[in-house]
Design a protein around this motif. Structure first.
Motif, PDB file in Angstrom:
ATOM      1  N   ASN A  75       0.842  -1.195   0.000  1.00 44.74           N
ATOM      2  CA  ASN A  75       0.000   0.000   0.000  1.00 44.74           C
ATOM      3  C   ASN A  75       0.882   1.253   0.000  1.00 44.74           C
ATOM      4  OD1 ASN A  75       0.987   0.205   2.604  1.00 44.74           O
ATOM      5  ND2 ASN A  75      -0.856  -0.640   3.554  1.00 44.74           N
ATOM      6  N   VAL A  76       0.255   2.406  -0.019  1.00 43.46           N
ATOM      7  CA  VAL A  76       1.024   3.652  -0.098  1.00 43.46           C
ATOM      8  C   VAL A  76       1.902   3.836   1.149  1.00 43.46           C
ATOM      9  CG1 VAL A  76       0.786   6.173  -0.069  1.00 43.46           C
ATOM     10  CG2 VAL A  76      -0.501   4.806  -1.734  1.00 43.46           C
ATOM     11  N   VAL A  77       1.413   3.363   2.310  1.00 46.36           N
ATOM     12  CA  VAL A  77       2.215   3.504   3.533  1.00 46.36           C
ATOM     13  C   VAL A  77       3.517   2.710   3.417  1.00 46.36           C
ATOM     14  CG1 VAL A  77       2.313   2.950   6.002  1.00 46.36           C
ATOM     15  CG2 VAL A  77       0.271   4.028   5.050  1.00 46.36           C
ATOM     16  N   ILE A  78       3.423   1.486   2.913  1.00 47.14           N
ATOM     17  CA  ILE A  78       4.636   0.668   2.771  1.00 47.14           C
ATOM     18  C   ILE A  78       5.611   1.346   1.804  1.00 47.14           C
ATOM     19  CG2 ILE A  78       5.553  -1.555   1.989  1.00 47.14           C
ATOM     20  CD1 ILE A  78       2.906  -2.835   2.877  1.00 47.14           C
ATOM     21  N   ALA A  79       5.066   1.915   0.747  1.00 44.22           N
ATOM     22  CA  ALA A  79       5.935   2.615  -0.212  1.00 44.22           C
ATOM     23  C   ALA A  79       6.630   3.796   0.461  1.00 44.22           C
ATOM     24  CB  ALA A  79       5.112   3.082  -1.404  1.00 44.22           C
ATOM     25  N   LEU A  80       5.905   4.532   1.279  1.00 43.17           N
ATOM     26  CA  LEU A  80       6.503   5.674   1.980  1.00 43.17           C
ATOM     27  C   LEU A  80       7.554   5.203   2.995  1.00 43.17           C
ATOM     28  CD1 LEU A  80       3.338   7.904   2.497  1.00 43.17           C
ATOM     29  CD2 LEU A  80       5.388   8.527   1.197  1.00 43.17           C
ATOM     30  N   GLN A  81       7.282   4.062   3.632  1.00 43.63           N
ATOM     31  CA  GLN A  81       8.274   3.517   4.577  1.00 43.63           C
ATOM     32  C   GLN A  81       9.555   3.135   3.826  1.00 43.63           C
ATOM     33  OE1 GLN A  81       5.925   0.381   6.371  1.00 43.63           O
ATOM     34  NE2 GLN A  81       5.416   1.620   8.166  1.00 43.63           N
ATOM     35  N   ASP A  82       9.392   2.578   2.639  1.00 39.47           N
ATOM     36  CA  ASP A  82      10.556   2.233   1.816  1.00 39.47           C
ATOM     37  C   ASP A  82      11.394   3.479   1.511  1.00 39.47           C
ATOM     38  OD1 ASP A  82       9.810  -0.379   1.688  1.00 39.47           O
ATOM     39  OD2 ASP A  82       9.920  -0.530  -0.505  1.00 39.47           O
TER      40      ASP A  82
ATOM     41  N   SER B  99      -5.772   8.790  10.452  1.00 38.12           N
ATOM     42  CA  SER B  99      -4.540   9.595  10.391  1.00 38.12           C
ATOM     43  C   SER B  99      -4.026   9.818   8.973  1.00 38.12           C
ATOM     44  CB  SER B  99      -3.422   8.913  11.184  1.00 38.12           C
ATOM     45  OG  SER B  99      -3.723   8.844  12.532  1.00 38.12           O
ATOM     46  N   CYS B 100      -4.031   8.766   8.158  1.00 38.65           N
ATOM     47  CA  CYS B 100      -3.176   8.786   6.954  1.00 38.65           C
ATOM     48  C   CYS B 100      -3.880   9.315   5.715  1.00 38.65           C
ATOM     49  CB  CYS B 100      -2.586   7.404   6.700  1.00 38.65           C
ATOM     50  SG  CYS B 100      -3.798   6.142   6.253  1.00 38.65           S
ATOM     51  N   ALA B 101      -4.929  10.119   5.911  1.00 44.71           N
ATOM     52  CA  ALA B 101      -5.612  10.688   4.741  1.00 44.71           C
ATOM     53  C   ALA B 101      -4.664  11.606   3.973  1.00 44.71           C
ATOM     54  CB  ALA B 101      -6.849  11.459   5.187  1.00 44.71           C
ATOM     55  N   MET B 102      -4.654  11.468   2.657  1.00 43.75           N
ATOM     56  CA  MET B 102      -3.884  12.356   1.781  1.00 43.75           C
ATOM     57  C   MET B 102      -4.517  12.290   0.403  1.00 43.75           C
ATOM     58  SD  MET B 102      -0.399  10.012   1.433  1.00 43.75           S
ATOM     59  CE  MET B 102      -0.087   9.920   3.178  1.00 43.75           C
TER      60      MET B 102
ATOM     61  N   ARG C 220      -8.093  10.196   0.154  1.00 43.98           N
ATOM     62  CA  ARG C 220      -8.369   8.856   0.682  1.00 43.98           C
ATOM     63  C   ARG C 220      -7.300   8.470   1.701  1.00 43.98           C
ATOM     64  NH1 ARG C 220      -7.365   4.457  -4.004  1.00 43.98           N
ATOM     65  NH2 ARG C 220      -7.666   3.167  -2.153  1.00 43.98           N
ATOM     66  N   GLN C 221      -7.461   7.297   2.323  1.00 46.53           N
ATOM     67  CA  GLN C 221      -6.495   6.825   3.306  1.00 46.53           C
ATOM     68  C   GLN C 221      -5.339   6.119   2.584  1.00 46.53           C
ATOM     69  OE1 GLN C 221      -7.547   7.729   6.548  1.00 46.53           O
ATOM     70  NE2 GLN C 221      -9.096   8.600   5.206  1.00 46.53           N
ATOM     71  N   ALA C 222      -4.122   6.414   3.022  1.00 48.94           N
ATOM     72  CA  ALA C 222      -2.952   5.810   2.381  1.00 48.94           C
ATOM     73  C   ALA C 222      -2.849   4.318   2.695  1.00 48.94           C
ATOM     74  CB  ALA C 222      -1.682   6.531   2.834  1.00 48.94           C
ATOM     75  N   CYS C 223      -3.329   3.909   3.884  1.00 48.98           N
ATOM     76  CA  CYS C 223      -3.149   2.509   4.280  1.00 48.98           C
ATOM     77  C   CYS C 223      -3.964   1.564   3.409  1.00 48.98           C
ATOM     78  CB  CYS C 223      -3.495   2.311   5.752  1.00 48.98           C
ATOM     79  SG  CYS C 223      -5.236   2.581   6.172  1.00 48.98           S
ATOM     80  N   SER C 224      -5.130   2.024   2.960  1.00 46.98           N
ATOM     81  CA  SER C 224      -5.982   1.134   2.172  1.00 46.98           C
ATOM     82  C   SER C 224      -5.830   1.386   0.674  1.00 46.98           C
ATOM     83  CB  SER C 224      -7.443   1.294   2.591  1.00 46.98           C
ATOM     84  OG  SER C 224      -7.869   2.622   2.376  1.00 46.98           O
ATOM     85  N   ALA C 225      -4.880   2.241   0.287  1.00 48.32           N
ATOM     86  CA  ALA C 225      -4.625   2.485  -1.136  1.00 48.32           C
ATOM     87  C   ALA C 225      -3.582   1.478  -1.608  1.00 48.32           C
ATOM     88  CB  ALA C 225      -4.137   3.919  -1.346  1.00 48.32           C
ATOM     89  N   LEU C 226      -4.039   0.396  -2.209  1.00 51.57           N
ATOM     90  CA  LEU C 226      -3.116  -0.647  -2.660  1.00 51.57           C
ATOM     91  C   LEU C 226      -2.496  -0.232  -3.999  1.00 51.57           C
ATOM     92  CD1 LEU C 226      -5.149  -3.894  -1.786  1.00 51.57           C
ATOM     93  CD2 LEU C 226      -3.546  -2.593  -0.383  1.00 51.57           C
TER      94      LEU C 226
END
Lengths: 579, 253
Positions: free
Chosen positions: B38-45, B74-77, B84-90
């Motif tokens: 998801n977008v969060v994992i990409a940002l963590q990378d 929290s992660c809306a962007m 939308r939420q970054a965590c559920s954006a696959l």
């Protein structure tokens, strides 16, 4: 009434209830939280909240709730406190209903209850599968009301750095603003730590990313005793994932969900097979170990992997939508599959910390003026927490810690305002120096890689199955990582919202707490609740019916023990295969 | 959009801003794709080793996230133009390159982190609470019919992410409109048996500045709501209540 000034750290259910109780007593509260309190990890609690109100006419009682909890916790909890919590549970559920929590209802309009693990009774009130979220919102609204009346001041976006200890008592805190990076000391007459869980120490868990245990670790390092660190709950059913192991609530099984793996081409419902009396609703420690056995010993994981099925596809979709909508939504969104149609793929994951800051029966730690509440303390769940008991304990703790902090603060001879400001400024300067050191070290260790290393190590060796050799090596490795943590390369030097600096500080605190967990586990040579050693497979009441007390030293935790209060129920052997 | 395979790399374009008063700029990063990402994992990378696609060392990207299961908000962007939420954006469901921008309508703190405190302040304005007598045992509270509960529960699932405000044309620098999330709180509290007792005070607020009159019925709020809350009917219901209440008061009833 003397005007006092009390600090609450943490905006989850325990912190919110503590705040409400203090404000209700007419005292002023400063409420610190790392994020807006409405986003606290308590929102992730799904399945419900236990209270023996007996609205299903099954003969449930406070005593049975108490007995189930003590038995489920493998007799490690101090019993009078558990009893007091179970007595308060019906009032807590009714209170939150008065606050507006949208609990599911019966046709007559009464609270509806469902089953959960480790009990035979319908004891769990619920609001769909977002009960924690609904409770946080209700308490947040009450806190906002007190805020509007001027009794509560919120510091959202501030993280605790350290307590200010003066003449052996806690006289305030230092905290950092996570946007401006300002470090400031805040005097207080009493401090309540409702700082939540520690899932991040295991890298991946069902917890929110904010659950680092960093604040609890900072208090431990300042002299607060940490109790039963080795008791960490692994929940049997979570979705595997790279960023998080998303919880699939026990309520799925409470509503009739079944756990199985294919064997000889047919579903094998191993929990029902092994534990006919409780079936899929055995407590979490039992279910997680059973899944490990099926997957790792019998080699029967789905497709040969670390997966079992959690199946609700046989349930009426209308009932799923009414009672389990939240988890169906999460599963569908993150896996792409509809659990109304196909079984969910799950595996155990670190979920809850039964251990925590040592407190007495008024939620006071061993440091005068410092209290603890919620998952951050250790009192109620013994060696294994029953599902839907955490929401009760968090709110109950707030009801105890709030008034206790008020009584302590009002009784103080010397107000925090009368203490020399130099004491506070010295501690703030110390914390500013730590920040400067981290930013200026110019080391080579990547904090995010080190974090991953810690998590992998802890998940591998300090979860469901623990071996002394592995634990010993784990502690040595953690000590080495702590040393490497002094040579971090924090790339970000920005004075604005520097999340890397914050993370670097948290990482060190996590490693220090990880050592307490590991050493606590290493020393306890028995199996009890969530703590299981194949080398010592039995519970050993003669040797180990005692609470672990870890005290911080720079060379690692110093462990001692104290007896458990078993004055109400005689410890008996624990089994869930027969009644 | 072509199918993804393992070891594929993709590009993320991020609108960055070093501080509240700094000028925004764009940076591009290359990220290695993994299934389920998801977008969060990409940002963590990216955070692990922040180097742009041109090989330039950058500061780690700053964003907010916490629960990673769409319940904390929290992660809306703004992802590919949509709040939308970054965590559920696959990633596998997104057009590439993926563009990330801070949630619109809120002041930027840094990069993708915004300040949404105005939302909570407006919750206080509409008195989004039930003034209970106290936290002492006072019996079971009101009975609620299944019908009422099932109608109200969806409204109670709002995660205060702010997507509905970000997508609303009526929320802008020239307007004081509180937005759907806030009005929905008033509807929700007014629907509970004990919350209803203080309905008039809430209706006074939503009839006033920044309230119901600000809604232009664009209905973007409902389209972007990650929890599929029926915000349009929620606001319509509040509107009806406010109107009826005003008429009743005018008639002196």
């Amino acid at each position: 009434m003397k005007q006092a000034n009390i600090i609450v750290i943490g905006g989850g259910l325990a912190g919110l209830m503590t705040t409400i109780k203090i404000a209700e007593a007419g005292q002023k509260v400063q409420l610190f939280a790392m994020q807006p309190v409405r986003r606290s990890h308590s929102v992730c609690a799904q399945g419900g909240i236990n209270a023996a109100i007996n609205l299903k006419g099954e003969g449930d009682s406070i005593w049975t709730h108490f007995d189930d909890t003590v038995y489920g916790g493998d007799f490690l909890a101090n019993q009078p406190l558990v009893k007091r919590m179970c007595e308060a549970a019906p009032d807590i559920v009714e209170l939150t209903a008065r606050m507006g929590v949208m609990y599911n209802r019966t046709p007559e309009g009464n609270l509806d209850f469902r089953r959960f693990g480790g009990t035979k009774f319908h004891r769990t009130a619920f609001a769909g599968t977002t009960t924690g979220q609904q409770l946080v919102y209700a308490l947040d609204e009450q806190v906002r009301r007190h805020e509007a009346e001027g009794l509560v001041t919120k510091f959202e976006g501030w993280e605790l750095l350290s307590p200010v200890i003066h003449n052996g008592a806690c006289r305030g805190i230092t905290a950092m603003n996570l946007n401006t990076m300002e470090v400031r000391a805040f005097p207080a007459d009493a401090v309540v730590a409702a700082t939540g869980g520690i899932g991040a120490i295991f890298g991946l868990s069902t917890n929110s990313l904010v659950n680092t245990g960093s604040a609890a670790s900072a208090l431990y390092q300042a002299g607060a005793v940490y109790a039963n660190p080795e008791f960490v709950q692994v929940h049997p059913t979570a979705m595997p994932g790279e960023d998080k192991l998303r919880l699939i609530s026990e309520s799925a099984r409470g509503e009739g969900g079944r756990v199985w793996v294919p064997r000889d081409g047919r579903p094998w419902y191993f929990l029902e097979d092994w534990y006919p009396a409780y079936g899929n609703l055995v407590p979490r420690d039992i279910a997680s170990r059973a899944i490990f056995k099926v997957v790792h010993e019998l080699g029967l994981g789905v497709d040969g992997g670390e997966v079992v099925y959690m199946d609700i596809s046989h349930l009426n979709p209308r009932d799923i939508d009414r009672n389990l909508y939240g988890i169906a939504e999460i599963y569908e969104r993150f896996s792409g599959d509809d659990p109304r149609k196909v079984p969910m793929r799950v595996f155990p994951a670190v979920h809850y910390n039964m251990g925590g800051l040592w407190v007495d029966d008024s939620m006071a730690t061993n440091v005068p003026g410092l209290f603890a509440a919620g998952e951050a303390e250790y009192q109620h769940h013994g060696a294994n927490r029953l599902g839907a008991n955490s929401l009760v304990s968090c709110i109950f703790d707030g009801m105890v810690a709030g008034p206790a902090a008020v009584a302590y603060a009002e009784g103080l001879q010397k107000r925090s305002g009368e203490i020399s400001s130099g004491i506070f400024e010295a501690e703030a300067n110390l914390q500013r120096d730590i920040n400067a050191d981290i930013l200026n070290t110019g080391g080579t260790e990547n904090p995010f890689d080190l974090f991953r290393e810690m998590g992998d190590l802890m998940r591998k060796n300090v979860t469901v199955i623990r071996k002394n050799d592995d634990l010993k090596k784990t502690d040595e490795k953690l000590a080495e990582m702590l040393e490497r943590c002094g040579r971090l390369n924090v790339v970000d030097k920005s004075p604005v919202a520097n999340t890397s600096l914050v993370f670097a500080r948290e990482l060190k605190n996590m490693l220090i707490l990880a050592r307490a967990i590991t050493v606590g586990a290493l020393m306890r040579d028995e199996s009890r609740g969530a703590h299981y050693k194949p080398e010592y497979p039995m519970r050993d009441d003669a040797g180990w019916l005692k609470t672990t007390r870890a005290s911080f030293t720079p060379d690692g935790p110093e462990i001692s023990y104290e007896p458990v209060d078993v004055s109400l129920i005689v410890p008996r052997e624990r089994h869930y295969d027969v009644d | 959009m072509r199918e993804f395979v393992m070891s594929d790399n993709f590009t993320i374009k991020i609108r960055r801003q070093d501080g509240p008063d700094a000028k925004p700029y764009w940076q591009e990063f290359e990220v290695n794709f993994r299934p389920g990402m998801n977008v969060v994992i990409a940002l963590q990378d990216i955070r692990r080793d922040p180097v742009t696609i041109d090989g330039v060392k950058a500061d780690p990207v700053v964003w907010e996230c916490s629960c990673l299961e769409e319940v904390c908000g929290s992660c809306a962007m703004v992802i590919n133009g949509r709040a939308r939420q970054a965590c559920s954006a696959l990633i596998e469901d997104l057009d590439r390159p993926v563009t990330l921008e801070p949630l619109a309508k809120f002041p930027v703190v840094r990069d993708l982190m915004v300040d949404r405190s105005s939302l909570f302040e407006n919750f206080a304005r509409v008195r989004a609470w039930i003034p209970i007598d106290g936290t002492y045992p006072m019996g079971p509270g009101p009975q609620v019919s299944q019908e009422e509960q099932e109608a109200a529960y969806p409204l109670a699932r709002c995660i205060t992410c702010g997507c509905c405000l970000a997508a609303c044309p009526q929320v802008n620098n020239n307007s004081s409109f509180m937005g759907a999330a806030v009005l929905n709180q008033a509807t929700l509290l007014n629907s509970y048996p004990t919350g209803r007792m203080n309905r008039a005070a809430r209706l006074d607020v939503v009839r006033g500045d920044g309230g119901l009159a600000g809604c232009g019925n664009a209905q973007n709020c409902e389209r972007v709501c990650p929890k599929s809350i029926p915000l349009v009917s929620s606001i319509a219901r509040l509107n009806r209540e406010a109107l009826l209440d005003a008429v009743k008061r005018w008639l002196g009833k």
